[in-house]
Design an enzyme around this catalytic site. Structure first.
Site, PDB file in Angstrom:
ATOM      1  N   HIS A   1      -9.771   4.703  -1.703  1.00 36.98           N
ATOM      2  CA  HIS A   1      -9.009   4.806  -0.463  1.00 36.98           C
ATOM      3  C   HIS A   1      -9.830   5.601   0.552  1.00 36.98           C
ATOM      4  O   HIS A   1     -10.788   6.277   0.212  1.00 36.98           O
ATOM      5  CB  HIS A   1      -7.680   5.520  -0.714  1.00 36.98           C
TER       6      HIS A   1
ATOM      7  N   ASN B   1     -10.238   0.353   0.620  1.00 33.35           N
ATOM      8  CA  ASN B   1      -9.211   0.247   1.650  1.00 33.35           C
ATOM      9  C   ASN B   1      -9.760   0.613   3.024  1.00 33.35           C
ATOM     10  O   ASN B   1     -10.449   1.623   3.170  1.00 33.35           O
ATOM     11  CB  ASN B   1      -8.044   1.190   1.334  1.00 33.35           C
ATOM     12  N   VAL B   2      -9.419  -0.197   4.013  1.00 34.91           N
ATOM     13  CA  VAL B   2      -9.828   0.060   5.398  1.00 34.91           C
ATOM     14  C   VAL B   2      -8.608  -0.113   6.305  1.00 34.91           C
ATOM     15  O   VAL B   2      -7.989  -1.174   6.318  1.00 34.91           O
ATOM     16  CB  VAL B   2     -10.951  -0.895   5.852  1.00 34.91           C
TER      17      VAL B   2
ATOM     18  N   ASP C   1       0.838  -1.205   0.000  1.00 35.77           N
ATOM     19  CA  ASP C   1       0.000   0.000   0.000  1.00 35.77           C
ATOM     20  C   ASP C   1       0.869   1.251   0.000  1.00 35.77           C
ATOM     21  O   ASP C   1       1.824   1.355   0.772  1.00 35.77           O
ATOM     22  CB  ASP C   1      -0.906  -0.012   1.235  1.00 35.77           C
TER      23      ASP C   1
ATOM     24  N   GLY D   1      -7.705   8.417   7.439  1.00 38.73           N
ATOM     25  CA  GLY D   1      -7.875   8.726   8.854  1.00 38.73           C
ATOM     26  C   GLY D   1      -9.329   8.949   9.209  1.00 38.73           C
ATOM     27  O   GLY D   1     -10.249   8.535   8.491  1.00 38.73           O
TER      28      GLY D   1
ATOM     29  N   THR E   1      -7.919   2.724   9.333  1.00 41.15           N
ATOM     30  CA  THR E   1      -8.137   3.430  10.598  1.00 41.15           C
ATOM     31  C   THR E   1      -9.151   2.729  11.491  1.00 41.15           C
ATOM     32  O   THR E   1      -8.937   2.587  12.702  1.00 41.15           O
ATOM     33  CB  THR E   1      -8.598   4.876  10.325  1.00 41.15           C
TER      34      THR E   1
END
Length: 284
Positions: free
Chosen positions: A208, A230-231, A82, A181, A233
């Site tokens: 993202h 995408n995960v 990533d 975030g 946080t």
């Protein structure tokens, strides 16, 4: 554990109308949690190796941990670099036999982003590894990479067509209003821009900044062709909060297996929640 090329996972997701969950690994417990979630849901996943964990323990170490824990499961996965920060780092991931690598040249002018991404594609494709490129800048902080809100911008449609064609990437990460975030306010995604890009770019689209986006917006993004989300946080948050609760309930709990076990279970449950939201349960 079954290892699958990144491109194959995302092409199947696009054809099937769901998205593959790409989950960041940070330690043994998060790796186990992601693998267990994938196995429980019979869902394909990407396990992401990001910049912070590379600095923390090294790319080879985290990769070997994924491989060892994966031997104990029937999970279907691709290991993914990533936000790769250089050609050299992409080569390291290729040498570690990742199924997918991302080169993030989004902070460069378009011409440089194209040239550097193309170099990575040439090396990766020579050994059958898939490549993700990024165009547009996503605000927020991830893995020590910070983009100020005023420096973030949406992916340009015409540039996306050129970038995808000239680089030969397998999938494209776009900026449509998500952030890395935790969000300071309500996320506002530009679905018109997403639809416009989807209409003219042949490659699967990646989103993202999937943590904290309301479920209805995620579902709409998937319906418009997003094939990978995408995960990071939310997984770290689940881990930390579970560990904090365990020590709050018993400040003298010194058996790490107990505290970290509870944290692992919290990450597993969060990953399962996301897999179901993305529609990838039963798609392995």
């Amino acid at each position: 554990m079954k290892r699958v090329k990144g491109r194959d996972l995302l092409e199947q997701a696009r054809a099937g109308g769901y998205a593959v969950g790409a989950f960041s690994a940070h330690n043994a417990e998060t790796i186990q949690a992601i693998l267990q979630a994938a196995e429980a849901e019979k869902a394909p996943v990407m396990i992401m190796v990001g910049q912070r964990v590379i600095k923390y323990m090294g790319m080879k170490a985290i990769t070997r941990m994924i491989e060892v824990f994966g031997e104990q499961t029937d999970a279907t996965i691709a290991i993914h670099l990533d936000h790769g920060n250089s050609y050299e780092q992409a080569i390291q991931a290729i040498q570690q036999q990742f199924e997918s690598v991302m080169y993030d040249g989004s902070h460069h002018p378009l011409e440089i982003n194209i040239a550097e991404t193309k170099r990575v594609v040439k090396a990766a494709h020579a050994v059958g590894i898939s490549v993700e490129g990024e165009l547009g800048r996503i605000g927020g902080t991830e893995d020590d990479i910070t983009v100020r809100e005023e420096d973030a911008f949406l992916t340009d449609v015409e540039e996306a067509v050129r970038f995808a064609k000239e680089t030969g990437i397998d999938y494209l990460a776009v900026a449509i209003g998500t952030a890395h975030g935790l969000y300071k306010g309500e996320p506002k995604l530009n679905f018109e821009r997403l639809a416009a890009i989807r209409a003219v770019v042949d490659q699967p689209i990646v989103l993202h900044g999937g943590s904290g986006v309301p479920d209805d917006l995620i579902r709409k993004a998937v319906s418009l062709g997003v094939a990978k989300i995408n995960v990071d946080t939310e997984l770290r948050q689940a881990f930390a909060e579970a560990a904090q609760r365990a020590w709050k309930d018993d400040p003298e709990q010194y058996h790490l297996a107990i505290v970290l076990g509870e944290a692992r279970e919290a990450v597993k449950n969060k990953a399962i929640e996301k897999i179901r939201l993305f529609g990838s349960s039963g798609k392995a």
